[in-house]
Motif scaffolding. Structure first.
Motif, PDB file in Angstrom:
ATOM      1  N   LYS A 133      -4.656  -6.091   5.019  1.00  0.00           N
ATOM      2  CA  LYS A 133      -3.677  -5.909   6.097  1.00  0.00           C
ATOM      3  C   LYS A 133      -2.599  -4.902   5.710  1.00  0.00           C
ATOM      4  CE  LYS A 133      -1.879  -9.424   8.240  1.00  0.00           C
ATOM      5  NZ  LYS A 133      -1.266 -10.760   8.473  1.00  0.00           N
ATOM      6  N   ALA A 134      -2.279  -4.839   4.425  1.00  0.00           N
ATOM      7  CA  ALA A 134      -1.172  -3.993   3.958  1.00  0.00           C
ATOM      8  C   ALA A 134      -1.588  -2.562   3.633  1.00  0.00           C
ATOM      9  CB  ALA A 134      -0.529  -4.633   2.733  1.00  0.00           C
ATOM     10  N   CYS A 135      -2.840  -2.192   3.885  1.00  0.00           N
ATOM     11  CA  CYS A 135      -3.285  -0.836   3.578  1.00  0.00           C
ATOM     12  C   CYS A 135      -3.882  -0.176   4.815  1.00  0.00           C
ATOM     13  CB  CYS A 135      -4.301  -0.839   2.435  1.00  0.00           C
ATOM     14  SG  CYS A 135      -5.893  -1.564   2.882  1.00  0.00           S
ATOM     15  N   ASN A 136      -4.012   1.160   4.776  1.00  0.00           N
ATOM     16  CA  ASN A 136      -4.608   1.898   5.887  1.00  0.00           C
ATOM     17  C   ASN A 136      -6.111   2.082   5.730  1.00  0.00           C
ATOM     18  OD1 ASN A 136      -2.117   2.261   7.217  1.00  0.00           O
ATOM     19  ND2 ASN A 136      -1.625   4.006   5.910  1.00  0.00           N
ATOM     20  N   SER A 137      -6.571   2.138   4.486  1.00  0.00           N
ATOM     21  CA  SER A 137      -8.003   2.313   4.213  1.00  0.00           C
ATOM     22  C   SER A 137      -8.384   1.486   2.988  1.00  0.00           C
ATOM     23  CB  SER A 137      -8.334   3.788   3.953  1.00  0.00           C
ATOM     24  OG  SER A 137      -8.049   4.580   5.083  1.00  0.00           O
ATOM     25  N   VAL A 138      -9.694   1.217   2.879  1.00  0.00           N
ATOM     26  CA  VAL A 138     -10.211   0.402   1.783  1.00  0.00           C
ATOM     27  C   VAL A 138     -11.301   1.167   1.043  1.00  0.00           C
ATOM     28  CG1 VAL A 138     -11.489  -1.702   1.188  1.00  0.00           C
ATOM     29  CG2 VAL A 138      -9.722  -1.772   2.959  1.00  0.00           C
ATOM     30  N   VAL A 139     -11.227   1.147  -0.280  1.00  0.00           N
ATOM     31  CA  VAL A 139     -12.310   1.645  -1.131  1.00  0.00           C
ATOM     32  C   VAL A 139     -12.817   0.470  -1.943  1.00  0.00           C
ATOM     33  CG1 VAL A 139     -12.883   3.045  -3.149  1.00  0.00           C
ATOM     34  CG2 VAL A 139     -11.518   4.040  -1.306  1.00  0.00           C
TER      35      VAL A 139
END
Length: 309
Positions: A133-139
């Motif tokens: 929820k706290a980030c714009n993208s996921v790696v």
């Protein structure tokens, strides 16, 4: 005030033990040279590269409660990478990668000791939603059990976050191939791509045609690196396709080149560049990495204004 991040990276830490021969490598002989300990691991390399490029990053991982583990953690913090969700464990939190390079800087042989991922799974079970929820993208590193990859992707899709996955081992390709269609972009090398496509390729045009086929099931973008032949790319959303040449440099150590290429390409996509421009950025980041003895190159920080031109 709640913290927000450009990207959260999920994956393990490795320590690389690298052997550099002084002269031409004799595979069955005793080679005089140097042996160095380096901070490594696909996900660690990626998050450090993304931080070098100026993104606000959070790393989700584990390190050992040892001098080496504390050194890894201190370096991450020094690069302004958020480590709130990097847990410290007593044993087997980090992996070890033993590699011998030849006189050209290419990998001649390697052995990988895997970390115990149960500690990382505990973090995902307890905190994945708040992290995503706290980030714009996921790696995420695909070297997870499929259920945990699916859990991260499901949460990311629920909150409309883009997901980029990095491949650490060929075994990962075979084990988690069914999950690729849920990614926003798949970045892989030609060997991995042939396993995914279940056939071999002779030309760049054949690879692009296979990319068109593979994106019909939901995968949005594909980038395939082809060594000295450069990289090809295809974007199913825009129809953009093409090829980017390598940037010729003096090769010192090829370790980490794929991770750097991945990070540079993801940086471009997160920053809103076209797929072609993003692949070009990834190519330039990789060229900086192979021209040094580290798995990442801190010179990226000073050269970003040139790289993104």
């Amino acid at each position: 005030m709640e913290k927000t991040f450009d990207v959260a990276v999920f994956g393990a830490v490795f320590v690389d033990i690298k052997g550099f021969p002084r002269d031409i490598l004799i595979p069955k002989g005793t080679n005089i040279g140097s042996v160095k300990f380096k901070h490594g691991g696909v996900a660690r390399n990626v998050v450090e590269n993304l931080s070098y490029m100026g993104l606000k990053t959070r790393f989700v991982s584990i390190v050992d409660n040892s001098a080496l583990g504390m050194e890894v953690l201190a370096r991450l913090k020094n690069e302004k990478i958020d480590t709130e969700y990097v847990d410290i464990v007593d044993k087997d939190g980090m992996g070890m990668w033993l590699v011998v390079l030849n006189e050209k800087g290419d990998i001649a042989a390697s052995v990988s000791h895997q970390p115990n991922l149960k500690y990382l799974y505990n973090i995902i079970d307890n905190h994945a939603e708040e992290i995503i929820k706290a980030c714009n993208s996921v790696v995420l590193d695909l070297d997870f059990e499929a259920s945990y990859i699916e859990k991260i992707i499901n949460i990311a899709k629920e909150y409309n976050k883009k997901v980029y996955a990095v491949i650490g081992h060929l075994d990962v390709v075979k084990r988690n191939k069914h999950l690729f269609n849920r990614l926003d972009c798949l970045i892989c090398n030609n060997i991995e791509f042939e396993i995914i496509a279940e056939r071999t390729f002779e030309t760049k045009e054949e690879v692009i045609e296979a990319c068109r086929e593979l994106t019909k099931s939901g995968l949005k973008k594909i980038v395939v690196t082809m060594g000295k032949k450069g990289s090809v790319y295809y974007d199913a959303e825009t129809g953009e396709e093409g090829h980017v040449d390598i940037v010729p440099v003096k090769v010192i150590d090829t370790t980490g080149a794929g991770d750097s290429f991945f990070a540079g390409t993801v940086y471009g996509l997160i920053s809103g560049y076209s797929l072609e421009k993003s692949v070009s950025i990834g190519t330039r980041i990789a060229s900086l990495t192979i021209s040094c003895k580290e798995s990442t190159n801190p010179e990226i920080k000073q050269k970003m204004h040139i790289i993104v031109v």
